[in-house]
Design an enzyme around this catalytic site. Structure first.
Site, PDB file in Angstrom:
ATOM      1  N   ASP A 254       4.730  -7.698  -2.779  1.00 52.39           N
ATOM      2  CA  ASP A 254       4.713  -6.350  -2.231  1.00 52.39           C
ATOM      3  C   ASP A 254       5.855  -6.143  -1.244  1.00 52.39           C
ATOM      4  O   ASP A 254       6.096  -6.977  -0.368  1.00 52.39           O
ATOM      5  CB  ASP A 254       3.368  -6.122  -1.528  1.00 52.39           C
ATOM      6  CG  ASP A 254       3.273  -4.779  -0.852  1.00 52.39           C
ATOM      7  OD1 ASP A 254       3.193  -3.767  -1.565  1.00 52.39           O
ATOM      8  OD2 ASP A 254       3.296  -4.743   0.397  1.00 52.39           O
ATOM      9  N   ALA A 255       6.561  -5.023  -1.375  1.00 57.14           N
ATOM     10  CA  ALA A 255       7.521  -4.510  -0.386  1.00 57.14           C
ATOM     11  C   ALA A 255       8.413  -5.601   0.209  1.00 57.14           C
ATOM     12  O   ALA A 255       8.450  -5.795   1.427  1.00 57.14           O
ATOM     13  CB  ALA A 255       6.771  -3.763   0.718  1.00 57.14           C
ATOM     14  N   GLU A 286       8.375  -5.745  -5.684  1.00 60.44           N
ATOM     15  CA  GLU A 286       8.450  -4.344  -5.294  1.00 60.44           C
ATOM     16  C   GLU A 286       9.510  -4.274  -4.204  1.00 60.44           C
ATOM     17  O   GLU A 286       9.428  -4.989  -3.208  1.00 60.44           O
ATOM     18  CB  GLU A 286       7.125  -3.811  -4.751  1.00 60.44           C
ATOM     19  CG  GLU A 286       7.231  -2.339  -4.368  1.00 60.44           C
ATOM     20  CD  GLU A 286       6.090  -1.854  -3.497  1.00 60.44           C
ATOM     21  OE1 GLU A 286       5.725  -0.674  -3.608  1.00 60.44           O
ATOM     22  OE2 GLU A 286       5.568  -2.644  -2.683  1.00 60.44           O
TER      23      GLU A 286
END
Length: 578
Positions: A254-255, A286
């Site tokens: 994530d991120a 991501e």
């Protein structure tokens, strides 16, 4: 790494367990094992450790300087939730039934993203697996499982990243889910959050403030200091645990744009690729910054928000919020996505910031595309799905583009059968955090015209209300309902076309270019190993000429006649034999 080096509680070859905590700000640390205090030895690098003979299941905490008692930040089992004691975990208790699993090539991935809580937990999702496999799904992606506050959460507020949330089931039930998926030929991917800890239940700042840094900001709280050796080890060992012990087939990070320094991402990838399990492992990113170099150096793929955002603007006409970056020429940007990967490759966005890197040299299979996902649905005020926003024929074009483009398709839970239930943002925080989250979310939408009025903001569902979670549940239709579902039939037929024509040639796929052929109309082509693959679609209000090379018509949606794509929604897919 050996059990002597890892943080947390790990069984040694002799059967004892070694408990280890990095607490550089602590003068004294004790292990509270079923309430009995056992002194831990300072090791000189900020770590404190002790070796104890104990059985799996025993409860424990760490006591810092005689006053603060905390769960193990590397706890692998929290049977009583985030603030309860940690439990000694037996990693070998589950007897795997599917032996010899080698994974699947990435080119075969058709991803189904699912929130485990909204389908009823690990056991309930396991029961759905045969039906999902029959639809053409080949990979299940689970939203984050790290233990979070309360009984419901998206998973991005986790504070104990080693412990799968007990509210979904036991570690054994999670392993059973993965075991049964493998027996059906399904990969299982896990979304992991390595860029921050949630706002509740994180005690690390009190005894390991060096875990964080105050010179780098994130939108979610203190930035993690990946310059620290023990911080690096904490997250690398976490990734290896999911891949080795639980046999996940890959991770979605994530991120990663919020992870500093970026060198840690290289270090993490190298550690996984050299020390991971023998079956194929896929690492997906991501990355809001569209950093192509991570894909060039060895990461498997990246979520391509540009595909979704440009397509969404074409479909709905919405241009507020982050859609503003796609407001002026969404068809041009979507054509660039289809032809080159990213729409933004270094240009300055609406915030005056350069975004992205050149991506045309990358393989199409290094991009994960979607018309919907948890963010794009759940970050709407009411969690509206695409099928409630646009006419069915326009939504059908979006489905076909996702399924039949030589990139890797991802579908959100319920999407294969056209589910209309919302997926809303939900939490289960105690006061006063619950009020802060509710007010913050409603204020966030104040920038949108529909919610300038505070009375309109008040209609946005309260994230902490149990009804918000309940409204987001997406049950699998009964077998009879699935048999009669025309949307599901179309979904399955598109995936059958993908498997027959695209998957065997996807490794060799290279873009032949993409261009706008009319208002909201695009033509794109790819060179495959055995020929060419072309598609053209029209989401505008006037007819356009598709002008595709002559070949086999694979799929036709809407009104198509003599090469003309008639409004309001039409699509043509054609294969040209070499």
């Amino acid at each position: 790494m050996t059990a002597d080096e890892r943080l947390g509680a790990w069984r040694l070859p002799e059967g004892d367990y070694r408990f280890r905590l990095w607490a550089p700000a602590a003068q004294r640390v004790e292990l509270l094992l079923d309430g009995e205090a056992v002194p831990m030895q300072a090791e000189g690098d900020g770590c404190h450790a002790v070796r104890v003979a104990c059985a799996p299941g025993r409860r424990y905490r760490f006591r810092i300087d005689g006053t603060l008692s905390v769960p193990d930040p590397a706890s692998r089992w929290q049977p009583e939730g985030l603030n309860g004691p940690s439990a000694v975990h037996d990693a070998d208790a589950y007897a795997w039934q599917t032996t010899g699993w080698a994974g699947r090539p990435w080119e075969e991935a058709v991803i189904y993203e699912v929130h485990v809580g909204t389908v009823g937990g690990y056991a309930a999702l396991q029961d759905q697996l045969p039906a999902l496999a029959a639809m053409g799904i080949t990979a299940i992606e689970l939203m984050p499982l790290a233990t979070f506050p309360g009984t419901r959460n998206w998973g991005y507020d986790g504070a104990l990243p080693y412990a799968p949330a007990a509210v979904y089931g036991t570690p054994g039930q999670l392993k059973s889910l993965i075991d049964h998926a493998h027996a059906l030929g399904l990969m299982v991917l896990l979304d992991v959050v390595y860029n921050h800890f949630g706002p509740e239940g994180n005690y690390l700042p009190q005894y390991a403030p060096a875990f964080f840094r105050d010179d780098v900001a994130t939108p979610w709280g203190a930035s993690i200091d990946f310059r620290q050796l023990h911080v690096q080890r904490f997250f690398i060992d976490n990734a290896l645990m999911w891949l080795d012990e639980y046999r996940f087939d890959g991770l979605r990070l994530d991120a990663v744009h919020a992870i500093q320094p970026k060198a840690f991402l290289t270090q993490l990838r190298e550690a996984i690729q050299t020390g991971g399990p023998p079956h194929r492992v896929h690492l997906v990113l991501e990355n809001e910054h569209n950093a192509a170099w991570l894909l060039a150096e060895g990461y498997t793929a990246q979520w391509n928000d540009d595909f979704h955002n440009a397509l969404h603007v074409l479909l709905t006409g919405e241009t507020e919020g982050y859609y503003a970056d796609f407001a002026s020429a969404p068809d041009v940007q979507l054509a660039r996505v289809l032809g080159e990967g990213f729409a933004w490759q270094g240009e300055t966005n609406r915030l005056g910031q350069p975004r992205g890197e050149p991506s045309a040299a990358l393989s199409p299979a290094q991009f994960v595309i979607f018309a919907q996902n948890h963010d794009q649905i759940g970050n709407r005020a009411f969690g509206d799905r695409l099928q409630t926003l646009v006419a069915p024929e326009r939504h059908q074009v979006a489905l076909a583009l996702t399924a039949l483009t030589p990139m890797i398709p991802l579908f959100f839970m319920g999407e294969p059968w056209g589910a209309r239930e919302p997926f809303q943002f939900f939490t289960d925080f105690d006061a006063p955090l619950d009020q802060a989250v509710r007010e913050g979310r409603r204020a966030e939408f104040g920038q949108f015209k529909a919610f300038v009025d505070p009375a309109a903001q008040a209609t946005i569902p309260d994230p902490n209300a149990v009804t918000t979670f309940q409204a987001s549940q997406s049950p699998l239709p009964s077998p009879d309902a699935r048999q009669q579902n025309t949307w599901l039939a179309a979904f399955r037929s598109m995936l059958a076309l993908r498997w027959h024509y695209l998957v065997p040639q996807l490794r060799q796929a290279r873009s032949l270019g993409a261009e706008v052929i009319g208002n909201a109309a695009i033509r794109a082509g790819w060179q495959l190993g055995d020929g060419q693959w072309w598609l053209a679609f029209n989401l505008g209000d006037t007819e356009v000429l598709a002008d595709l090379p002559y070949g086999e018509t694979v799929l036709q949606l809407g009104e198509v006649g003599h090469g003309q794509l008639l409004a309001p929604a039409a699509l043509l897919v054609r294969r040209v034999q070499a």
